[in-house]
Motif scaffolding. Sequence first.
Motif, PDB file in Angstrom:
ATOM      1  N   GLY A  68      26.133  41.676  45.936  1.00 40.91           N
ATOM      2  CA  GLY A  68      24.974  41.020  46.513  1.00 40.91           C
ATOM      3  C   GLY A  68      25.195  39.533  46.698  1.00 40.91           C
ATOM      4  N   ASN A  69      24.128  38.865  47.054  1.00 36.04           N
ATOM      5  CA  ASN A  69      24.216  37.439  47.377  1.00 36.04           C
ATOM      6  C   ASN A  69      24.025  36.610  46.102  1.00 36.04           C
ATOM      7  N   VAL A  70      25.063  36.597  45.255  1.00 33.43           N
ATOM      8  CA  VAL A  70      25.059  35.846  43.991  1.00 33.43           C
ATOM      9  C   VAL A  70      26.343  35.023  43.914  1.00 33.43           C
ATOM     10  N   SER A  71      26.396  34.129  42.957  1.00 29.57           N
ATOM     11  CA  SER A  71      27.616  33.323  42.781  1.00 29.57           C
ATOM     12  C   SER A  71      28.272  33.568  41.424  1.00 29.57           C
ATOM     13  N   SER A  72      27.842  34.593  40.730  1.00 28.05           N
ATOM     14  CA  SER A  72      28.483  34.982  39.470  1.00 28.05           C
ATOM     15  C   SER A  72      28.155  36.430  39.187  1.00 28.05           C
ATOM     16  N   TYR A  73      29.027  37.052  38.378  1.00 30.49           N
ATOM     17  CA  TYR A  73      28.793  38.462  38.064  1.00 30.49           C
ATOM     18  C   TYR A  73      29.506  38.764  36.750  1.00 30.49           C
ATOM     19  N   THR A  74      28.807  39.444  35.826  1.00 28.38           N
ATOM     20  CA  THR A  74      29.370  39.777  34.521  1.00 28.38           C
ATOM     21  C   THR A  74      30.149  41.086  34.604  1.00 28.38           C
ATOM     22  N   ILE A  75      31.402  41.022  34.189  1.00 27.43           N
ATOM     23  CA  ILE A  75      32.294  42.181  34.205  1.00 27.43           C
ATOM     24  C   ILE A  75      32.398  42.694  32.776  1.00 27.43           C
ATOM     25  N   ALA A  76      32.012  43.935  32.546  1.00 23.18           N
ATOM     26  CA  ALA A  76      31.924  44.482  31.194  1.00 23.18           C
ATOM     27  C   ALA A  76      32.831  45.693  31.033  1.00 23.18           C
ATOM     28  N   GLY A  77      32.879  46.207  29.794  1.00 25.25           N
ATOM     29  CA  GLY A  77      33.679  47.398  29.503  1.00 25.25           C
ATOM     30  C   GLY A  77      35.160  47.125  29.449  1.00 25.25           C
ATOM     31  N   LEU A  78      35.565  45.892  29.063  1.00 21.34           N
ATOM     32  CA  LEU A  78      36.974  45.506  29.079  1.00 21.34           C
ATOM     33  C   LEU A  78      37.611  45.698  27.704  1.00 21.34           C
ATOM     34  N   THR A  79      38.931  45.508  27.664  1.00 21.29           N
ATOM     35  CA  THR A  79      39.705  45.640  26.432  1.00 21.29           C
ATOM     36  C   THR A  79      39.960  44.256  25.843  1.00 21.29           C
ATOM     37  N   ALA A  80      39.860  44.145  24.515  1.00 21.53           N
ATOM     38  CA  ALA A  80      40.067  42.858  23.855  1.00 21.53           C
ATOM     39  C   ALA A  80      41.497  42.356  24.049  1.00 21.53           C
ATOM     40  N   LYS A  81      41.631  41.046  24.087  1.00 26.70           N
ATOM     41  CA  LYS A  81      42.915  40.344  24.150  1.00 26.70           C
ATOM     42  C   LYS A  81      43.777  40.854  25.321  1.00 26.70           C
ATOM     43  N   THR A  82      43.162  40.915  26.515  1.00 25.14           N
ATOM     44  CA  THR A  82      43.827  41.433  27.713  1.00 25.14           C
ATOM     45  C   THR A  82      43.601  40.470  28.873  1.00 25.14           C
ATOM     46  N   ILE A  83      44.625  40.302  29.717  1.00 28.64           N
ATOM     47  CA  ILE A  83      44.524  39.424  30.882  1.00 28.64           C
ATOM     48  C   ILE A  83      43.996  40.226  32.073  1.00 28.64           C
ATOM     49  N   TYR A  84      42.998  39.678  32.749  1.00 30.76           N
ATOM     50  CA  TYR A  84      42.440  40.287  33.956  1.00 30.76           C
ATOM     51  C   TYR A  84      42.473  39.267  35.099  1.00 30.76           C
ATOM     52  N   TYR A  85      42.471  39.799  36.321  1.00 31.25           N
ATOM     53  CA  TYR A  85      42.501  38.966  37.530  1.00 31.25           C
ATOM     54  C   TYR A  85      41.299  39.340  38.386  1.00 31.25           C
ATOM     55  N   TYR A  86      40.674  38.334  39.002  1.00 26.83           N
ATOM     56  CA  TYR A  86      39.564  38.666  39.900  1.00 26.83           C
ATOM     57  C   TYR A  86      39.584  37.760  41.137  1.00 26.83           C
ATOM     58  N   ARG A  87      39.016  38.329  42.223  1.00 25.76           N
ATOM     59  CA  ARG A  87      38.882  37.605  43.489  1.00 25.76           C
ATOM     60  C   ARG A  87      37.633  38.125  44.195  1.00 25.76           C
ATOM     61  N   VAL A  88      37.138  37.376  45.171  1.00 30.36           N
ATOM     62  CA  VAL A  88      35.945  37.790  45.908  1.00 30.36           C
ATOM     63  C   VAL A  88      36.146  37.551  47.403  1.00 30.36           C
ATOM     64  N   ARG A  89      35.304  38.240  48.196  1.00 29.57           N
ATOM     65  CA  ARG A  89      35.226  38.028  49.641  1.00 29.57           C
ATOM     66  C   ARG A  89      33.749  37.871  50.012  1.00 29.57           C
ATOM     67  N   ALA A  90      33.464  36.966  50.918  1.00 28.51           N
ATOM     68  CA  ALA A  90      32.092  36.767  51.391  1.00 28.51           C
ATOM     69  C   ALA A  90      31.876  37.576  52.671  1.00 28.51           C
ATOM     70  N   TYR A  91      30.657  38.054  52.874  1.00 29.98           N
ATOM     71  CA  TYR A  91      30.380  38.786  54.107  1.00 29.98           C
ATOM     72  C   TYR A  91      29.000  38.392  54.657  1.00 29.98           C
ATOM     73  N   ASN A  92      28.847  38.651  55.947  1.00 32.48           N
ATOM     74  CA  ASN A  92      27.541  38.599  56.627  1.00 32.48           C
ATOM     75  C   ASN A  92      27.579  39.627  57.756  1.00 32.48           C
ATOM     76  N   SER A  93      26.602  39.604  58.630  1.00 30.23           N
ATOM     77  CA  SER A  93      26.557  40.614  59.699  1.00 30.23           C
ATOM     78  C   SER A  93      27.703  40.452  60.687  1.00 30.23           C
ATOM     79  N   GLY A  94      28.351  39.304  60.670  1.00 29.87           N
ATOM     80  CA  GLY A  94      29.451  39.073  61.586  1.00 29.87           C
ATOM     81  C   GLY A  94      30.794  39.522  61.050  1.00 29.87           C
TER      82      GLY A  94
END
Length: 363
Positions: A68-94
């Motif tokens: 949705g149209n937010v600027s943050s999001y909580t990612i849950a259900g992860l494993t302790a002491k582990t490296i994760y990578y994240y990226r995002v893409r923006a969209y509109n009707s175009g």
Amino acid sequence: SSNSNIITATLLPDPPASPLVLTAGSISQTSFTAKWNSSSTATGYRLDVASDNGFATLLSGYSNLNVGNVSSYTIAGLTAKTIYYYRVRAYNSGGTSGNSNSITATTLPNPPAAPSGLSASSCNNTVTLTWSPNSESDFLRYRIYGSSSPNPTTFIDSTTNQISDVTKKIYGLVNGQTYYFRVSALISPGVEGALSTSASVKVKTGVVPKIKAKWNDILIAYNSGDSIASFQWYSGDGVISNANKQYYITNKHSGSYYLMATDKDGCKNSSNVITISGTKSMSIFPNPASTRFNISLNSNSQGETLIKLYNTNGIKVLEFRTEKPETEFNREITVNNLQDGIYTIEVSVNKEEIQYSRLVIIK
């Protein structure tokens, strides 16, 4: 002629610009909050979370996730002491933007175990805490909590960065007051474990022994009120075998001596240090004497010197007070008023070093 049909066309907006991903926040053992800058024309964002920097292995539920149209999001259900990578893409009707930059987030390790075996003892208004060492990697230090109430939560001190550093002395406490203590372990990057079980102790004053030397030979410990339960004498070379009485005879062996005493409350303390010079001598001449004699004393002691003569009945018949300013000491003593007989000479320096000799007077 007939009118032609009129067709209305709606132009779509350009796709939004790629957002800029920011450092994650609220990191825990099983979650973190992904953050990014908003794109001005975006109406929503899609999120990818992966366990590799190439995003070949995307996490279940986090592949092209429409957040949705937010600027943050909580990612849950992860494993302790582990490296994760994240990226995002923006969209509109175009359309949808290209991928943002990617950011890594490392979940926190599981908290360390609560230290075990905590005990507390007190001597000389000081509390000594000891406990069993933890075994976690990335160990930072132990944290100490204490107060005059049970189950304390007030932080008062910490140890150094050694996991084997499991002893801590606590100073500045009130004598006669009972205190309670608990300990926790801290691992990198600042994860603190649960508090240990509580240990309590009443602050006590221990007996610090005091010793003195007699005749530059016999060491004697004061024991006021029989407050000391056991004695152990030491020299500069360490513990002296079988030297566990209130006194110790050095046989004038030179060296530094002290006593380690344990009082009736179990407090163990060391005494002041006394140095035995080992080398001293006293000579009387002439001997026998008639009207006067010379006394010669060689020792390290200096200060007020008292010379006394006693007859065979133990009665003091002469006293001579003087000063011994250096190692060598010589004085002439007149005895022309004394009767024939055998006399004991006692020489003391500063009321501590005492030497004895015999003098025969024959008129």
